[in-house]
Design a protein around this motif. Structure first.
Motif, PDB file in Angstrom:
ATOM      1  N   ALA A   1       7.175  33.926  50.307  1.00  0.00           N
ATOM      2  CA  ALA A   1       6.886  34.753  51.486  1.00  0.00           C
ATOM      3  C   ALA A   1       5.671  34.187  52.201  1.00  0.00           C
ATOM      4  O   ALA A   1       4.657  33.874  51.567  1.00  0.00           O
ATOM      5  N   VAL A   2       5.769  34.058  53.520  1.00  0.00           N
ATOM      6  CA  VAL A   2       4.699  33.438  54.291  1.00  0.00           C
ATOM      7  C   VAL A   2       4.460  34.237  55.576  1.00  0.00           C
ATOM      8  O   VAL A   2       5.400  34.538  56.311  1.00  0.00           O
ATOM      9  N   ASP A   3       3.213  34.582  55.835  1.00  0.00           N
ATOM     10  CA  ASP A   3       2.860  35.146  57.129  1.00  0.00           C
ATOM     11  C   ASP A   3       2.787  34.010  58.139  1.00  0.00           C
ATOM     12  O   ASP A   3       2.260  32.930  57.850  1.00  0.00           O
ATOM     13  N   SER A   4       3.311  34.235  59.339  1.00  0.00           N
ATOM     14  CA  SER A   4       3.501  33.155  60.311  1.00  0.00           C
ATOM     15  C   SER A   4       2.228  32.386  60.626  1.00  0.00           C
ATOM     16  O   SER A   4       2.263  31.175  60.856  1.00  0.00           O
ATOM     17  N   TRP A   5       1.093  33.081  60.631  1.00  0.00           N
ATOM     18  CA  TRP A   5      -0.158  32.385  60.964  1.00  0.00           C
ATOM     19  C   TRP A   5      -0.548  31.370  59.898  1.00  0.00           C
ATOM     20  O   TRP A   5      -1.306  30.451  60.165  1.00  0.00           O
ATOM     21  N   ASP A   6      -0.001  31.522  58.696  1.00  0.00           N
ATOM     22  CA  ASP A   6      -0.291  30.561  57.638  1.00  0.00           C
ATOM     23  C   ASP A   6       0.528  29.286  57.773  1.00  0.00           C
ATOM     24  O   ASP A   6       0.302  28.317  57.044  1.00  0.00           O
ATOM     25  N   VAL A   7       1.505  29.292  58.685  1.00  0.00           N
ATOM     26  CA  VAL A   7       2.256  28.061  58.966  1.00  0.00           C
ATOM     27  C   VAL A   7       2.071  27.648  60.429  1.00  0.00           C
ATOM     28  O   VAL A   7       2.935  27.023  61.024  1.00  0.00           O
ATOM     29  N   GLY A   8       0.926  28.009  60.995  1.00  0.00           N
ATOM     30  CA  GLY A   8       0.547  27.441  62.285  1.00  0.00           C
ATOM     31  C   GLY A   8       0.968  28.182  63.526  1.00  0.00           C
ATOM     32  O   GLY A   8       0.831  27.650  64.630  1.00  0.00           O
ATOM     33  N   ILE A   9       1.487  29.408  63.403  1.00  0.00           N
ATOM     34  CA  ILE A   9       1.850  30.179  64.593  1.00  0.00           C
ATOM     35  C   ILE A   9       0.576  30.820  65.150  1.00  0.00           C
ATOM     36  O   ILE A   9       0.180  31.914  64.757  1.00  0.00           O
ATOM     37  N   VAL A  10      -0.071  30.074  66.036  1.00  0.00           N
ATOM     38  CA  VAL A  10      -1.323  30.516  66.658  1.00  0.00           C
ATOM     39  C   VAL A  10      -1.060  30.743  68.145  1.00  0.00           C
ATOM     40  O   VAL A  10      -0.416  29.923  68.802  1.00  0.00           O
ATOM     41  N   THR A  11      -1.559  31.864  68.661  1.00  0.00           N
ATOM     42  CA  THR A  11      -1.234  32.272  70.024  1.00  0.00           C
ATOM     43  C   THR A  11      -2.489  32.496  70.880  1.00  0.00           C
ATOM     44  O   THR A  11      -3.615  32.448  70.376  1.00  0.00           O
ATOM     45  N   ASP A  12      -2.233  32.800  72.148  1.00  0.00           N
ATOM     46  CA  ASP A  12      -3.326  33.272  72.988  1.00  0.00           C
ATOM     47  C   ASP A  12      -3.603  34.737  72.640  1.00  0.00           C
ATOM     48  O   ASP A  12      -3.018  35.278  71.699  1.00  0.00           O
ATOM     49  N   SER A  13      -4.470  35.386  73.381  1.00  0.00           N
ATOM     50  CA  SER A  13      -4.899  36.748  73.046  1.00  0.00           C
ATOM     51  C   SER A  13      -4.274  37.805  73.956  1.00  0.00           C
ATOM     52  O   SER A  13      -4.829  38.888  74.127  1.00  0.00           O
ATOM     53  N   ASN A  14      -3.096  37.517  74.481  1.00  0.00           N
ATOM     54  CA  ASN A  14      -2.391  38.471  75.331  1.00  0.00           C
ATOM     55  C   ASN A  14      -1.588  39.412  74.440  1.00  0.00           C
ATOM     56  O   ASN A  14      -0.391  39.236  74.227  1.00  0.00           O
ATOM     57  N   PHE A  15      -2.255  40.420  73.910  1.00  0.00           N
ATOM     58  CA  PHE A  15      -1.639  41.323  72.947  1.00  0.00           C
ATOM     59  C   PHE A  15      -0.397  41.978  73.544  1.00  0.00           C
ATOM     60  O   PHE A  15      -0.384  42.406  74.690  1.00  0.00           O
ATOM     61  N   GLY A  16       0.657  42.011  72.736  1.00  0.00           N
ATOM     62  CA  GLY A  16       1.919  42.593  73.175  1.00  0.00           C
ATOM     63  C   GLY A  16       2.880  41.583  73.761  1.00  0.00           C
ATOM     64  O   GLY A  16       4.094  41.796  73.750  1.00  0.00           O
ATOM     65  N   ASP A  17       2.379  40.466  74.249  1.00  0.00           N
ATOM     66  CA  ASP A  17       3.236  39.434  74.839  1.00  0.00           C
ATOM     67  C   ASP A  17       2.525  38.086  74.764  1.00  0.00           C
ATOM     68  O   ASP A  17       2.388  37.379  75.754  1.00  0.00           O
ATOM     69  N   ALA A  18       2.091  37.741  73.559  1.00  0.00           N
ATOM     70  CA  ALA A  18       1.313  36.520  73.366  1.00  0.00           C
ATOM     71  C   ALA A  18       2.204  35.284  73.476  1.00  0.00           C
ATOM     72  O   ALA A  18       3.414  35.338  73.258  1.00  0.00           O
ATOM     73  N   LYS A  19       1.572  34.170  73.804  1.00  0.00           N
ATOM     74  CA  LYS A  19       2.265  32.886  73.914  1.00  0.00           C
ATOM     75  C   LYS A  19       1.684  31.904  72.899  1.00  0.00           C
ATOM     76  O   LYS A  19       0.481  31.923  72.606  1.00  0.00           O
ATOM     77  N   LEU A  20       2.555  31.042  72.389  1.00  0.00           N
ATOM     78  CA  LEU A  20       2.100  30.012  71.465  1.00  0.00           C
ATOM     79  C   LEU A  20       1.150  29.062  72.184  1.00  0.00           C
ATOM     80  O   LEU A  20       1.366  28.711  73.346  1.00  0.00           O
ATOM     81  N   LEU A  21       0.093  28.663  71.490  1.00  0.00           N
ATOM     82  CA  LEU A  21      -0.871  27.751  72.091  1.00  0.00           C
ATOM     83  C   LEU A  21      -0.313  26.337  72.148  1.00  0.00           C
ATOM     84  O   LEU A  21       0.436  25.918  71.256  1.00  0.00           O
TER      85      LEU A  21
END
Length: 223
Positions: free
Chosen positions: A137-157
């Motif tokens: 089991a892996v949380d997405s941020w642990d495999v590099g899913i990093v986004t901008d800070s637009n909460f609710g509709d964030a975009k991948l950096l």
């Protein structure tokens, strides 16, 4: 491979999906990652729980029952029960804070809905291990899913492809199926974000492309 909430709506559906994954592997298709949504209507239930908390009512009993019933039906290891219980307790504590403060910001709302997927991937991965498919089991941020800070509709950096590829290369054994949370990520400050509508499909596509895979299978309403 990506599975939506209706495909893993309850223990029976999780059982069906995990056996389908096992059958795919036996047929020669080994998924590098399986991206999972929250079980059934859990995301909607969490949103409703947030509204109720603003009215002074904190109750996630139905959400807790759904997940613990699956754990009990499968007889999953105690550590899985402990992890899911800890996440649900954290969720309930957060809702108590919402009730006291009478505030549910977009940032808090993204954290609130994250609990569904964080619980589901732990159950799916544990069931895969139980039926003989090595999984993590892996949380997405642990495999590099990093986004901008637009909460609710964030975009991948920009540059996420290298981050995801490097994470899979260094953290995920190629012989192990990574069961990854879907439409959630974290921004550069480590705050949980959601990718908005279709976010789970986006995560699956991003992971697949970054790892150089030639196919992403999106399974919806699996029979």
């Amino acid at each position: 491979m990506k599975f939506g909430g209706s495909s893993i709506a309850n223990a029976d559906r999780v059982d069906h999906v995990t056996k389908l994954i096992k059958d795919q592997i036996a047929a020669g298709y080994r998924p590098r990652a399986v991206v999972c949504s929250a079980m059934g209507k859990t995301t909607n239930s969490l949103l409703a729980a947030g509204d109720f908390a603003l009215e002074g009512r904190v109750n996630i009993d139905a959400i807790r029952t759904l997940h613990m019933a699956a754990i009990e039906q499968f007889g999953l290891p105690q550590h899985v029960s402990d992890e899911v219980t800890a996440l649900l307790d954290e969720c309930q504590d957060m809702l108590r804070g919402v009730s006291l403060l009478q505030e549910l910001s977009p940032k808090s709302l993204d954290q609130l809905v994250s609990y569904g997927e964080r619980c589901s991937v732990r159950i799916v991965a544990a069931r895969l291990n139980q039926i003989g498919v090595p999984a993590q089991a892996v949380d997405s941020w642990d495999v590099g899913i990093v986004t901008d800070s637009n909460f609710g509709d964030a975009k991948l950096l920009p540059g996420y492809e290298k981050t995801v590829k490097d994470a899979f290369s260094s953290k995920i054994d190629p012989n192990v199926v990574a069961v990854v949370t879907g439409f959630i990520g974290k921004d550069g400050k480590g705050r949980i974000t959601t990718l908005g509508r279709g976010g789970s499909d986006l995560s699956a596509t991003a992971i697949g492309a970054s790892c150089g895979l030639d196919e992403v299978q999106v399974w919806k309403d699996v029979d």
